[in-house]
Design a protein around this motif. Structure first.
Motif, mmCIF file in Angstrom:
data_model
loop_
_atom_site.group_PDB
_atom_site.id
_atom_site.type_symbol
_atom_site.label_atom_id
_atom_site.label_comp_id
_atom_site.label_asym_id
_atom_site.label_seq_id
_atom_site.Cartn_x
_atom_site.Cartn_y
_atom_site.Cartn_z
ATOM 1 N N ALA A 153 0.054 0.093 12.965
ATOM 2 C CA ALA A 153 -1.982 0.505 12.162
ATOM 3 C C ALA A 153 -2.643 -0.245 12.262
ATOM 4 O O ALA A 153 -3.925 -0.054 12.296
ATOM 5 N N ILE A 154 -1.944 -1.882 12.394
ATOM 6 C CA ILE A 154 -3.103 -2.266 13.138
ATOM 7 C C ILE A 154 -4.287 -2.436 14.165
ATOM 8 O O ILE A 154 -5.262 -2.512 14.924
ATOM 9 N N ASP A 155 -2.877 -1.589 14.826
ATOM 10 C CA ASP A 155 -3.868 -1.524 16.461
ATOM 11 C C ASP A 155 -4.312 -0.176 16.758
ATOM 12 O O ASP A 155 -4.814 -0.173 17.527
ATOM 13 N N ALA A 156 -3.893 0.818 15.880
ATOM 14 C CA ALA A 156 -4.601 2.082 15.962
ATOM 15 C C ALA A 156 -6.303 2.060 15.655
ATOM 16 O O ALA A 156 -6.560 1.092 14.591
ATOM 17 N N PRO A 157 -7.352 2.579 16.327
ATOM 18 C CA PRO A 157 -8.452 3.015 15.893
ATOM 19 C C PRO A 157 -8.587 3.358 14.738
ATOM 20 O O PRO A 157 -8.439 3.832 14.143
ATOM 21 N N ALA A 158 -10.167 3.150 14.917
ATOM 22 C CA ALA A 158 -10.342 3.396 13.350
ATOM 23 C C ALA A 158 -10.368 4.801 13.145
ATOM 24 O O ALA A 158 -10.461 5.669 13.627
ATOM 25 N N GLY A 159 -10.154 5.271 11.812
ATOM 26 C CA GLY A 159 -9.598 7.010 11.266
ATOM 27 C C GLY A 159 -8.003 7.336 12.478
ATOM 28 O O GLY A 159 -7.477 8.397 11.673
ATOM 29 N N GLY A 160 -7.308 6.482 12.448
ATOM 30 C CA GLY A 160 -6.569 6.867 12.998
ATOM 31 C C GLY A 160 -5.176 6.897 11.819
ATOM 32 O O GLY A 160 -5.943 7.086 10.440
ATOM 33 N N PRO A 161 -4.060 6.705 11.900
ATOM 34 C CA PRO A 161 -2.806 6.698 11.159
ATOM 35 C C PRO A 161 -2.900 5.341 10.527
ATOM 36 O O PRO A 161 -2.905 4.762 10.274
ATOM 37 N N PRO A 162 -2.295 5.257 8.832
ATOM 38 C CA PRO A 162 -2.444 4.181 7.625
ATOM 39 C C PRO A 162 -1.224 3.770 8.366
ATOM 40 O O PRO A 162 -0.051 4.557 9.024
ATOM 41 N N GLY A 163 -0.704 2.833 7.386
ATOM 42 C CA GLY A 163 -0.190 2.054 7.444
ATOM 43 C C GLY A 163 1.376 2.857 6.475
ATOM 44 O O GLY A 163 0.790 3.515 5.935
ATOM 45 N N PRO A 164 1.709 1.965 6.920
ATOM 46 C CA PRO A 164 2.884 2.129 6.037
ATOM 47 C C PRO A 164 2.916 2.144 4.453
ATOM 48 O O PRO A 164 2.299 1.495 4.303
ATOM 49 N N PRO A 165 3.515 3.079 3.896
ATOM 50 C CA PRO A 165 3.723 3.331 1.900
ATOM 51 C C PRO A 165 3.867 1.842 1.554
ATOM 52 O O PRO A 165 4.420 0.576 2.215
ATOM 53 N N LEU A 166 3.227 1.458 0.307
ATOM 54 C CA LEU A 166 3.175 0.563 -0.247
ATOM 55 C C LEU A 166 5.193 -0.214 -0.156
ATOM 56 O O LEU A 166 6.153 0.305 -0.060
ATOM 57 N N CYS A 167 5.410 -1.733 0.261
ATOM 58 C CA CYS A 167 6.612 -2.081 0.414
ATOM 59 C C CYS A 167 7.445 -2.782 -1.240
ATOM 60 O O CYS A 167 5.775 -3.352 -1.863
ATOM 61 N N ALA A 168 8.095 -2.055 -1.234
ATOM 62 C CA ALA A 168 8.491 -3.008 -2.590
ATOM 63 C C ALA A 168 10.067 -2.096 -2.725
ATOM 64 O O ALA A 168 10.806 -3.304 -2.182
#
Length: 272
Positions: free
Chosen positions: A257-272
């Motif tokens: 998610a950090i390396d994805a271009p703008a508009g790419g896939p979101p990061g993983p869901p909230l970590c709990a």
């Protein structure tokens, strides 16, 4: 009751910055599964001082406020929410709106400043040293009881109640000389769900001080940094965790998610 409690209550010092509430896409367990998504910013509690609130709850219990209500029941949760509202009304400190005056501009100089020397390139950070993931002393039974109640509250979406139990587990374990990285990591998860991202970072760091090889704490640390918008720190946390567990899917999703271009896939869901 409030007058009795307030005699010994230290002033609340709120420094945590507000951050947008995180969005979740799947339920999660506390230790091995994922918990439910956090409430929206309109309904999230204004709870800011876990230690002071835990003392407040202890006073209420001594006065019989929770008498005949079993911990973990819906009636107990209702009473706890009433206690939180009363605590916020009487003790919650409003964030300071004062800001520091702007710095004076530097004095003009007729002589141009010399160009700065190039900074030396930093050497890559070594991987964290392996360490035992369990504390040296055996877990305290009362601390474990509070951890179990906190886990149950987390799974049912009662994050404020979970936070109170994790506070009690940490206090009890430290008094018994058996601090556990799991208690700090679980409390970080509760704080993430309450949008207390900066305090969650501190709990993750405390967990990693106790157990540098605790990958779960790296997952939650990366999650807290992501919601604070601190992408470089998120990357470092994810990479440190992947050195210990190269096939960790959550940490790999963080990096993607950090390396994805703008508009790419979101990061993983909230970590709990």
């Amino acid at each position: 009751l409030l007058a009795t409690f307030s005699k010994n209550l230290p002033p609340v010092n709120e420094t945590a910055a507000a951050a947008p509430a995180a969005q979740a896409s799947e339920p999660m367990n506390v230790d091995t599964e994922r918990s439910a998504p956090p409430a929206s910013s309109d309904t999230q509690p204004s709870y800011r001082d876990p230690e002071a609130f835990a003392k407040f709850v202890h006073v209420l219990k001594a006065k019989g406020f929770f008498k005949n209500f079993e911990e973990g029941s819906s009636e107990y949760a209702t009473r706890l929410e009433k206690a939180r509202a009363k605590f916020d009304t009487n003790y919650a400190a409003a964030p300071s709106s004062a800001s520091a005056p702007p710095a004076a501009p530097p004095a003009a100089s007729s002589t141009p400043a010399p160009a700065p020397a190039p900074a030396p390139s930093a050497a890559p950070a070594p991987p964290p040293a392996p360490a035992a993931s369990t504390p040296a002393a055996p877990p305290d039974p009362e601390a474990e009881r509070h951890k179990g109640l906190g886990n149950k509250a987390m799974q049912e979406g009662r994050y404020l109640e979970a936070l109170v139990h994790y506070d009690a587990a940490i206090t009890t374990a430290e008094a018994a000389g058996a601090p556990s990285p799991v208690y700090f990591s679980n409390r970080a998860a509760a704080k993430i769900h309450l949008s207390e991202f900066a305090p969650a970072v501190e709990d993750c760091r405390r967990a990693l001080e106790l157990s540098p090889s605790f990958v779960r704490a790296y997952e939650r640390l990366a999650s807290a940094y992501r919601h604070l918008g601190m992408r470089d720190e998120e990357r470092t946390a994810a990479e440190d965790g992947l050195r210990l567990e190269p096939n960790n899917e959550r940490l790999k999703a963080d990096l993607a998610a950090i390396d994805a271009p703008a508009g790419g896939p979101p990061g993983p869901p909230l970590c709990a």
